[in-house]
Design an enzyme around this catalytic site. Structure first.
Site, PDB file in Angstrom:
ATOM      1  N   THR A  28       0.844  -1.199   0.000  1.00  0.00           N
ATOM      2  CA  THR A  28       0.000   0.000   0.000  1.00  0.00           C
ATOM      3  C   THR A  28       0.881   1.250   0.000  1.00  0.00           C
ATOM      4  O   THR A  28       1.932   1.260   0.642  1.00  0.00           O
ATOM      5  CB  THR A  28      -0.869   0.005   1.283  1.00  0.00           C
ATOM      6  N   GLY A  29       0.428   2.277  -0.688  1.00  0.00           N
ATOM      7  CA  GLY A  29       1.140   3.559  -0.633  1.00  0.00           C
ATOM      8  C   GLY A  29       1.403   4.132  -2.011  1.00  0.00           C
ATOM      9  O   GLY A  29       1.092   3.505  -3.026  1.00  0.00           O
ATOM     10  N   ASP A  81       6.210  -3.993  -1.665  1.00  0.00           N
ATOM     11  CA  ASP A  81       5.648  -2.936  -0.823  1.00  0.00           C
ATOM     12  C   ASP A  81       6.687  -1.835  -0.601  1.00  0.00           C
ATOM     13  O   ASP A  81       7.890  -2.064  -0.740  1.00  0.00           O
ATOM     14  CB  ASP A  81       5.204  -3.530   0.531  1.00  0.00           C
ATOM     15  N   LYS A  94       7.134   0.756   8.814  1.00  0.00           N
ATOM     16  CA  LYS A  94       6.020   0.840   7.883  1.00  0.00           C
ATOM     17  C   LYS A  94       4.765   1.264   8.662  1.00  0.00           C
ATOM     18  O   LYS A  94       4.730   1.215   9.867  1.00  0.00           O
ATOM     19  CB  LYS A  94       5.784  -0.516   7.210  1.00  0.00           C
ATOM     20  N   GLY A  95       3.756   1.684   7.886  1.00  0.00           N
ATOM     21  CA  GLY A  95       2.494   2.039   8.529  1.00  0.00           C
ATOM     22  C   GLY A  95       2.120   3.498   8.382  1.00  0.00           C
ATOM     23  O   GLY A  95       1.099   3.929   8.906  1.00  0.00           O
ATOM     24  N   GLY A  96       2.945   4.248   7.631  1.00  0.00           N
ATOM     25  CA  GLY A  96       2.589   5.642   7.371  1.00  0.00           C
ATOM     26  C   GLY A  96       1.210   5.753   6.736  1.00  0.00           C
ATOM     27  O   GLY A  96       0.482   6.717   6.971  1.00  0.00           O
ATOM     28  N   GLY A  97       0.843   4.735   5.975  1.00  0.00           N
ATOM     29  CA  GLY A  97      -0.478   4.704   5.326  1.00  0.00           C
ATOM     30  C   GLY A  97      -1.496   3.891   6.113  1.00  0.00           C
ATOM     31  O   GLY A  97      -2.579   3.580   5.601  1.00  0.00           O
ATOM     32  N   GLU A 103      -0.269  -5.546   5.954  1.00  0.00           N
ATOM     33  CA  GLU A 103       1.025  -5.647   5.265  1.00  0.00           C
ATOM     34  C   GLU A 103       1.899  -6.702   5.941  1.00  0.00           C
ATOM     35  O   GLU A 103       2.549  -7.507   5.278  1.00  0.00           O
ATOM     36  CB  GLU A 103       1.732  -4.283   5.287  1.00  0.00           C
ATOM     37  N   LYS A 121      14.196   7.511   1.943  1.00  0.00           N
ATOM     38  CA  LYS A 121      13.725   6.575   2.976  1.00  0.00           C
ATOM     39  C   LYS A 121      14.849   5.754   3.613  1.00  0.00           C
ATOM     40  O   LYS A 121      14.607   5.033   4.570  1.00  0.00           O
ATOM     41  CB  LYS A 121      12.718   5.576   2.367  1.00  0.00           C
TER      42      LYS A 121
HETATM   43  C1  5RP Z   1       1.541   1.942   4.369  1.00  0.00           C
HETATM   44  C2  5RP Z   1       3.009   1.793   4.294  1.00  0.00           C
HETATM   45  C3  5RP Z   1       3.705   2.331   3.102  1.00  0.00           C
HETATM   46  O1  5RP Z   1       4.451   1.303   2.535  1.00  0.00           O
HETATM   47  C4  5RP Z   1       4.611   3.442   3.516  1.00  0.00           C
HETATM   48  O2  5RP Z   1       3.866   4.409   4.231  1.00  0.00           O
HETATM   49  C5  5RP Z   1       5.298   4.094   2.313  1.00  0.00           C
HETATM   50  O3  5RP Z   1       4.381   4.832   1.575  1.00  0.00           O
HETATM   51  P1  5RP Z   1       4.774   5.694   0.325  1.00  0.00           P
HETATM   52  O4  5RP Z   1       5.184   4.744  -0.756  1.00  0.00           O
HETATM   53  O5  5RP Z   1       3.511   6.455  -0.012  1.00  0.00           O
HETATM   54  O6  5RP Z   1       5.882   6.627   0.707  1.00  0.00           O
HETATM   55  O7  5RP Z   1       3.648   1.235   5.160  1.00  0.00           O
HETATM   56  O8  5RP Z   1       1.035   1.491   5.584  1.00  0.00           O
END
Ligand code: 5RP
Length: 219
Positions: A28-29, A81, A94-97, A103, A121
């Protein structure tokens, strides 16, 4: 080159890991969204996908890619991911989204975890990005107190309800020098559903989009 272009480059590189007739796990993301876009070109040779969030499921279905229930899949080869932070040992935050629980589940079943990020990152020590922790709503304040005892400064992500109906605490001011130990300690707090440290099941392949193209490393 913009950050989005670097994310896109990493995502496109990951398409090379998709084998014919594959079932794949999809994260996700925004970086994964570029990967999903790319799947459009190889849709005919994908058997199906296991998705880690409602958002990714919708995107996959729009492309006509069958989304499979994880309970009906014993194993699959790759999980692709993004991450909010990744260290040289391919451990991640992880988990920003807010999709961390699903996941982690999908990653656990996959044989190979391919992590796609842009170069903002990569870090030596995890923790600059506030660590997401998914909690059962009634346990939120108790878990927050326990997280303070571990040296963190948890902040409730008020506008967020996870796909599982839970809440997120973002833990600031942690310097995570032993990710495996902290993952275990936080997971052991009653009321914690999942902590966003991915150490016990880290990535196997890291694809970093940079100014000069992509950098790939393997565990
Ligand atoms: C979602 C996540 C994403 O992998 C993480 O936040 C990275 O997101 P992005 O690709 O938008 O920078 O862990 O829960």
């Amino acid at each position: 080159m913009s950050q989005n272009t670097r994310k896109q480059n990493a995502a496109r590189e990951a398409l090379k890991y998709v084998e014919d007739n594959a079932v794949l796990g999809v994260g996700t993301g925004s970086t994964v969204n570029y990967f999903i876009e790319g799947l459009q070109e190889i849709r005919e040779r994908i058997r199906g996908a296991v998705s880690s969030s409602r958002t990714s499921t919708e995107k996959l279905m729009k492309l006509g890619i069958p989304v499979l229930d994880l309970n009906e899949v014993d194993h699959f080869d790759i999980y692709v991911d993004g991450a909010d932070e990744v260290n040289p040992r391919l451990e991640m935050i992880k988990g920003g989204g807010a999709a961390l629980t699903r996941e982690k589940i999908v990653a656990a079943v996959a044989r190979k975890f391919v992590c796609i990020v842009d170069d903002s990152k990569t870090v030596d020590v995890l923790g600059r990005f506030p660590l997401p922790v998914e909690v059962i709503p009634m346990a939120r304040e108790y878990v927050a107190r326990e997280l303070r005892k571990l040296g963190g400064n948890p902040v409730w992500r008020r506008d967020c309800v996870t796909d599982n109906g839970n809440q997120i605490l973002d833990v600031h001011d942690l310097s995570i020098t032993n990710p495996g130990e902290l993952e275990q300690a936080i997971n052991a707090i009653p009321g914690v559903v999942t902590v966003g440290i991915f150490s016990r099941r880290g990535a196997d392949v890291l694809i970093v989009g940079t100014e000069d193209g992509v950098r790939v490393s393997e565990k």
